[in-house]
Design a protein around this motif. Sequence first.
Motif, PDB file in Angstrom:
ATOM      1  N   ASP A 144      -7.808  -0.954  -0.051  1.00  0.00           N
ATOM      2  CA  ASP A 144      -7.100  -1.867  -0.604  1.00  0.00           C
ATOM      3  C   ASP A 144      -7.769  -3.266  -0.753  1.00  0.00           C
ATOM      4  O   ASP A 144      -8.957  -3.017  -0.454  1.00  0.00           O
ATOM      5  CB  ASP A 144      -5.732  -1.955   0.238  1.00  0.00           C
ATOM      6  CG  ASP A 144      -4.572  -2.650  -0.599  1.00  0.00           C
ATOM      7  OD1 ASP A 144      -3.270  -2.531  -0.112  1.00  0.00           O
ATOM      8  OD2 ASP A 144      -4.798  -3.042  -1.752  1.00  0.00           O
ATOM      9  N   ARG A 176       2.279   3.118  -2.332  1.00  0.00           N
ATOM     10  CA  ARG A 176       1.913   4.120  -3.214  1.00  0.00           C
ATOM     11  C   ARG A 176       3.017   5.068  -3.525  1.00  0.00           C
ATOM     12  O   ARG A 176       2.657   6.169  -3.424  1.00  0.00           O
ATOM     13  CB  ARG A 176       0.632   4.632  -3.131  1.00  0.00           C
ATOM     14  CG  ARG A 176      -0.590   3.470  -2.986  1.00  0.00           C
ATOM     15  CD  ARG A 176      -1.808   4.443  -2.615  1.00  0.00           C
ATOM     16  NE  ARG A 176      -2.842   3.468  -2.824  1.00  0.00           N
ATOM     17  CZ  ARG A 176      -3.281   2.645  -1.777  1.00  0.00           C
ATOM     18  NH1 ARG A 176      -2.752   2.697  -0.717  1.00  0.00           N
ATOM     19  NH2 ARG A 176      -4.301   1.723  -2.065  1.00  0.00           N
ATOM     20  N   SER A 222       0.895  -1.129  -0.149  1.00  0.00           N
ATOM     21  CA  SER A 222       0.025  -0.160   0.035  1.00  0.00           C
ATOM     22  C   SER A 222       0.997   1.240  -0.107  1.00  0.00           C
ATOM     23  O   SER A 222       0.298   2.440   0.283  1.00  0.00           O
ATOM     24  CB  SER A 222      -0.986   0.145   1.368  1.00  0.00           C
ATOM     25  OG  SER A 222      -1.762  -1.201   1.383  1.00  0.00           O
ATOM     26  N   THR A 227      -6.481   6.959   1.875  1.00  0.00           N
ATOM     27  CA  THR A 227      -6.031   6.408   0.746  1.00  0.00           C
ATOM     28  C   THR A 227      -7.132   5.695   0.133  1.00  0.00           C
ATOM     29  O   THR A 227      -8.171   5.265   0.908  1.00  0.00           O
ATOM     30  CB  THR A 227      -4.708   5.684   0.980  1.00  0.00           C
ATOM     31  OG1 THR A 227      -5.015   4.667   1.850  1.00  0.00           O
ATOM     32  CG2 THR A 227      -3.479   6.550   1.550  1.00  0.00           C
ATOM     33  N   ASP A 228      -7.015   5.346  -1.188  1.00  0.00           N
ATOM     34  CA  ASP A 228      -8.001   4.429  -1.706  1.00  0.00           C
ATOM     35  C   ASP A 228      -8.035   3.146  -0.786  1.00  0.00           C
ATOM     36  O   ASP A 228      -6.941   2.667  -0.206  1.00  0.00           O
ATOM     37  CB  ASP A 228      -7.909   4.276  -3.065  1.00  0.00           C
ATOM     38  CG  ASP A 228      -7.972   5.405  -3.697  1.00  0.00           C
ATOM     39  OD1 ASP A 228      -8.544   6.210  -3.338  1.00  0.00           O
ATOM     40  OD2 ASP A 228      -7.098   5.583  -4.854  1.00  0.00           O
ATOM     41  N   ASN A 282      10.186  -0.756  -6.354  1.00  0.00           N
ATOM     42  CA  ASN A 282       9.392   0.539  -6.121  1.00  0.00           C
ATOM     43  C   ASN A 282      10.268   1.437  -5.004  1.00  0.00           C
ATOM     44  O   ASN A 282       9.578   2.304  -4.328  1.00  0.00           O
ATOM     45  CB  ASN A 282       8.084   0.120  -5.322  1.00  0.00           C
ATOM     46  CG  ASN A 282       6.659   0.685  -5.918  1.00  0.00           C
ATOM     47  OD1 ASN A 282       7.085   1.311  -7.096  1.00  0.00           O
ATOM     48  ND2 ASN A 282       5.615   0.597  -5.434  1.00  0.00           N
ATOM     49  N   ARG A 296       2.418   9.906   3.573  1.00  0.00           N
ATOM     50  CA  ARG A 296       2.451   9.736   2.421  1.00  0.00           C
ATOM     51  C   ARG A 296       3.587  10.256   1.837  1.00  0.00           C
ATOM     52  O   ARG A 296       3.682  11.778   1.961  1.00  0.00           O
ATOM     53  CB  ARG A 296       1.122  10.091   1.332  1.00  0.00           C
ATOM     54  CG  ARG A 296       1.260   9.689   0.050  1.00  0.00           C
ATOM     55  CD  ARG A 296       0.057   9.794  -0.542  1.00  0.00           C
ATOM     56  NE  ARG A 296      -0.515  11.569  -0.696  1.00  0.00           N
ATOM     57  CZ  ARG A 296      -1.228  12.203   0.024  1.00  0.00           C
ATOM     58  NH1 ARG A 296      -1.921  11.159   0.953  1.00  0.00           N
ATOM     59  NH2 ARG A 296      -1.404  13.196   0.271  1.00  0.00           N
TER      60      ARG A 296
END
Length: 351
Positions: free
Chosen positions: A220, A29, A27, A217-218, A62, A195
């Motif tokens: 998950d 991001r 998560s 956040t969106d 990432n 974030r």
Amino acid sequence: MQQIPVVILAGFLGSGKTTLLNHLLRSARGTRVGVMVNDFGSIEIDAMTVAGQVGSTVSLGNGCLCCAVDASELDTYLEVLTRPSSRLDVIVIEASGLAEPQELVRMILASENRRVVYGGLVEVVDAAEFDATRERHPETDRHLAIADLVVVNKADRVGPDELRRVHTAVADLAGRAAVIDAAYGGVDPEFLFDRAARTDDGGPRQLTFEDLDDLRTDEDDHPHAAYDTVSFTADQPMHPRRLLDFLDSRPEGLYRIKGFVDFGAADPANRYTLHAVGRFLRFHPEPWPRGEERLTRLVLIGSGTDGDALHKALDGCRVTGPRDAPEEHTMWGVLRYVPEPESGGAPADAP
């Protein structure tokens, strides 16, 4: 210098630490996460497995890195992970299921690495095995008592009444720590760390307060444990003594406080960055940016907190006029929580 928060993730074998860590990594991001694993287990990211390989470093993709270390190597790997070339935003240490988390906390607080700041002790509890774990490991109660955040994991494996009982028992043992329920380690990363905001070329940029306020956040794959955020802004200076009284008595469930404080005439040259996690508190003075409006702006993050009560308490910390001017030497209390510049270590009374 931007400091990197170091979050310690602890809990007995089988509580779900690695599941929670994998969830945080999935998560992220764009947030660059450094992971230090002091355990035997697997980090199931990009098919790369780390299984108790002391001294190893692998890329998790990432921008994330993972080191498998023992406790004696923590400082060495903190030095590696905090190099500017690593470009990390946060470091998470997954402690061994049999580790003594208090010792890890002490090591972070005592670290002379000026690029790190304590990010809190997160203790993970298995809701379905809580009573059995306490019986096998009586030190559970002591670990909960020093935690900054407790995640009652595997909440989907027990009924509502049992979950309420376990949650209440954990909250009683954890004191003022925030306690949240979760399934599959589904804790929103924004509860634990900010974030990362990045420029178009992939580099980091300074977070704005619009970024800080926009903490959700969106969704998950798994439901996220709920948390509350409160934003506070004041155009009057804050009274140092009353603000410290608020911070010393901050309510149960309030996990993090961050932002900038204006102490007005008590120190007109500087604004103070405020960083609080659980029982840990730090102020960092810095000159006011040229042309910036002098405001106190704080974001408070917790679980089960009363937003109106927090606003009211902070409102009571404002300096209301000349007759309410801070007493002489009132900044001394604040300066106790400013790190010594020559050592870079935590203030003596910070935790």
